[in-house]
Design an enzyme around this catalytic site. Structure first.
Site, PDB file in Angstrom:
ATOM      1  CE  LYS A  17      89.089  36.563 -19.935  1.00 45.79           C
ATOM      2  NZ  LYS A  17      89.124  37.156 -21.288  1.00 45.79           N
ATOM      3  NE  ARG A  92      89.593  42.700 -18.563  1.00 41.04           N
ATOM      4  CZ  ARG A  92      88.501  41.953 -18.569  1.00 41.04           C
ATOM      5  NH1 ARG A  92      88.117  41.311 -17.517  1.00 41.04           N
ATOM      6  NH2 ARG A  92      87.795  41.844 -19.664  1.00 41.04           N
ATOM      7  NE  ARG A 128      81.840  37.556 -26.016  1.00 35.98           N
ATOM      8  CZ  ARG A 128      83.013  37.688 -25.410  1.00 35.98           C
ATOM      9  NH1 ARG A 128      83.556  36.659 -24.813  1.00 35.98           N
ATOM     10  NH2 ARG A 128      83.625  38.855 -25.412  1.00 35.98           N
ATOM     11  NE  ARG A 161      80.611  41.325 -23.213  1.00 30.14           N
ATOM     12  CZ  ARG A 161      81.748  40.965 -22.639  1.00 30.14           C
ATOM     13  NH1 ARG A 161      81.913  39.720 -22.211  1.00 30.14           N
ATOM     14  NH2 ARG A 161      82.726  41.829 -22.485  1.00 30.14           N
ATOM     15  NE  ARG A 172      85.916  43.885 -24.526  1.00 29.17           N
ATOM     16  CZ  ARG A 172      85.171  42.840 -24.906  1.00 29.17           C
ATOM     17  NH1 ARG A 172      84.389  42.939 -25.953  1.00 29.17           N
ATOM     18  NH2 ARG A 172      85.204  41.727 -24.219  1.00 29.17           N
TER      19      ARG A 172
HETATM   20  P1  AMP Z   1      84.565  40.893 -19.578  1.00 30.41           P
HETATM   21  O1  AMP Z   1      83.197  40.328 -19.541  1.00 30.41           O
HETATM   22  O2  AMP Z   1      85.516  40.146 -18.696  1.00 30.41           O
HETATM   23  O3  AMP Z   1      85.085  41.075 -20.973  1.00 30.41           O
HETATM   24  O4  AMP Z   1      84.459  42.356 -18.932  1.00 30.41           O
HETATM   25  C1  AMP Z   1      83.626  43.339 -19.502  1.00 30.41           C
HETATM   26  C2  AMP Z   1      84.085  44.726 -19.077  1.00 30.41           C
HETATM   27  O5  AMP Z   1      83.978  44.843 -17.647  1.00 30.41           O
HETATM   28  C3  AMP Z   1      85.543  45.034 -19.385  1.00 30.41           C
HETATM   29  O6  AMP Z   1      85.752  45.481 -20.712  1.00 30.41           O
HETATM   30  C4  AMP Z   1      85.825  46.124 -18.360  1.00 30.41           C
HETATM   31  O7  AMP Z   1      85.228  47.356 -18.723  1.00 30.41           O
HETATM   32  C5  AMP Z   1      85.072  45.595 -17.135  1.00 30.41           C
HETATM   33  N1  AMP Z   1      85.939  44.703 -16.334  1.00 30.41           N
HETATM   34  C6  AMP Z   1      85.753  43.373 -16.094  1.00 30.41           C
HETATM   35  N2  AMP Z   1      86.726  42.887 -15.322  1.00 30.41           N
HETATM   36  C7  AMP Z   1      87.569  43.920 -15.069  1.00 30.41           C
HETATM   37  C8  AMP Z   1      88.783  44.038 -14.344  1.00 30.41           C
HETATM   38  N3  AMP Z   1      89.349  42.995 -13.711  1.00 30.41           N
HETATM   39  N4  AMP Z   1      89.372  45.272 -14.299  1.00 30.41           N
HETATM   40  C9  AMP Z   1      88.823  46.327 -14.900  1.00 30.41           C
HETATM   41  N5  AMP Z   1      87.688  46.283 -15.625  1.00 30.41           N
HETATM   42  C10 AMP Z   1      87.055  45.082 -15.704  1.00 30.41           C
END
Ligand code: AMP
Length: 224
Positions: A17, A92, A128, A161, A172
């Site tokens: 994404k 999400r 990553r 990360r 996740r």
């Molecule tokens: P990502 O970079 O999109 O994988 O997001 C990293 C982390 O941020 C996720 O594992 C969640 O802990 C938090 N996070 C990001 N977007 C959301 C969302 N829409 N709802 C809840 N937690 C989020």
């Protein structure tokens, strides 16, 4: 109803994404709004929001909806989002999707889902490398940077990360199944979901996304 172009890019962690959203946002000249990036920025600056999100993020859990929604709606209310925006990593959960529907009233959204099987996801997340400067994404083997540790796009420092560690990725993926799959079902039922095979090369995925968007990703009449 406004003529804002709102695009949602959905998919499990590691589906690509972020990589695709950066390219798409650039080609469409829309701001790329990634809730994960916004949380990481808040964490790096040790803001109150960042501190409240930290534990959830590091353990692979979702940050509570009220924190996400407040942050997201503030971001998309800024002037650069006036003609539209591309959302990456949001919504999400079902309450987040419904809150977005309410916020956008009858405005159509284009919803794109990147589908990738779980075994590939663990490999992609495991390798990553993220840029501290511009959020560009490399992969240690599939798209290695020209100079180790340095972003090809901006020369910034690359890092892994913490939540890309295999045990956190597994968590996740479970969270995705439990909490984000209902979001996919929600958009599917509303007739506004287009699925793209995310196992293809990044260039092929990008071409497929562009083709679907220029064909109008949502069937006529579909709305948020
Ligand atoms: P990502 O970079 O999109 O994988 O997001 C990293 C982390 O941020 C996720 O594992 C969640 O802990 C938090 N996070 C990001 N977007 C959301 C969302 N829409 N709802 C809840 N937690 C989020």
């Amino acid at each position: 109803m406004t003529d804002q172009q709102v695009i949602l890019l959905l998919g499990p962690p590691g589906a690509g994404k972020g990589t695709q959203a950066i390219r798409l946002a650039e080609s469409l000249e829309l701001p790329h709004v990634a809730t994960g990036d916004l949380f990481r920025e808040n964490l790096a600056q040790a803001t109150d929001l960042g501190m409240r999100a930290k534990g959830f993020m590091e353990s692979g859990q979702l940050v509570p909806d009220e924190l996400v929604l407040e942050m997201l709606f503030e971001r998309v209310s800024r002037p650069d989002c006036a003609s539209g925006y591309l959302l990456d990593g949001f919504p999400r959960t079902l309450p987040q999707a419904k809150a977005l529907t309410g916020q956008l009233a009858d405005q159509p959204v284009q919803t794109l889902l990147l589908e990738v099987p779980d075994d590939l996801l663990v490999d992609r997340a495991g390798g990553r490398l993220l840029c501290r400067g511009c959020n560009h994404i490399h992969h240690a083997t599939h798209s290695a940077p020209r100079t180790e540790g340095v972003c090809d796009a901006c020369g910034g420092e690359l890092y892994r990360r913490k939540d890309d560690a295999p045990e956190v990725v597994t968590e996740r993926l479970l969270v995705f199944q439990e909490q984000t799959q209902p979001v996919i079902d929600y958009y599917q039922e509303r007739g506004s979901l287009v699925t793209i095979d995310g196992t293809q090369s990044p260039d092929e995925v990008f071409a497929a996304l562009q083709a679907r968007l220029s064909a109008g990703a949502s069937p006529p009449g579909a709305s948020a």
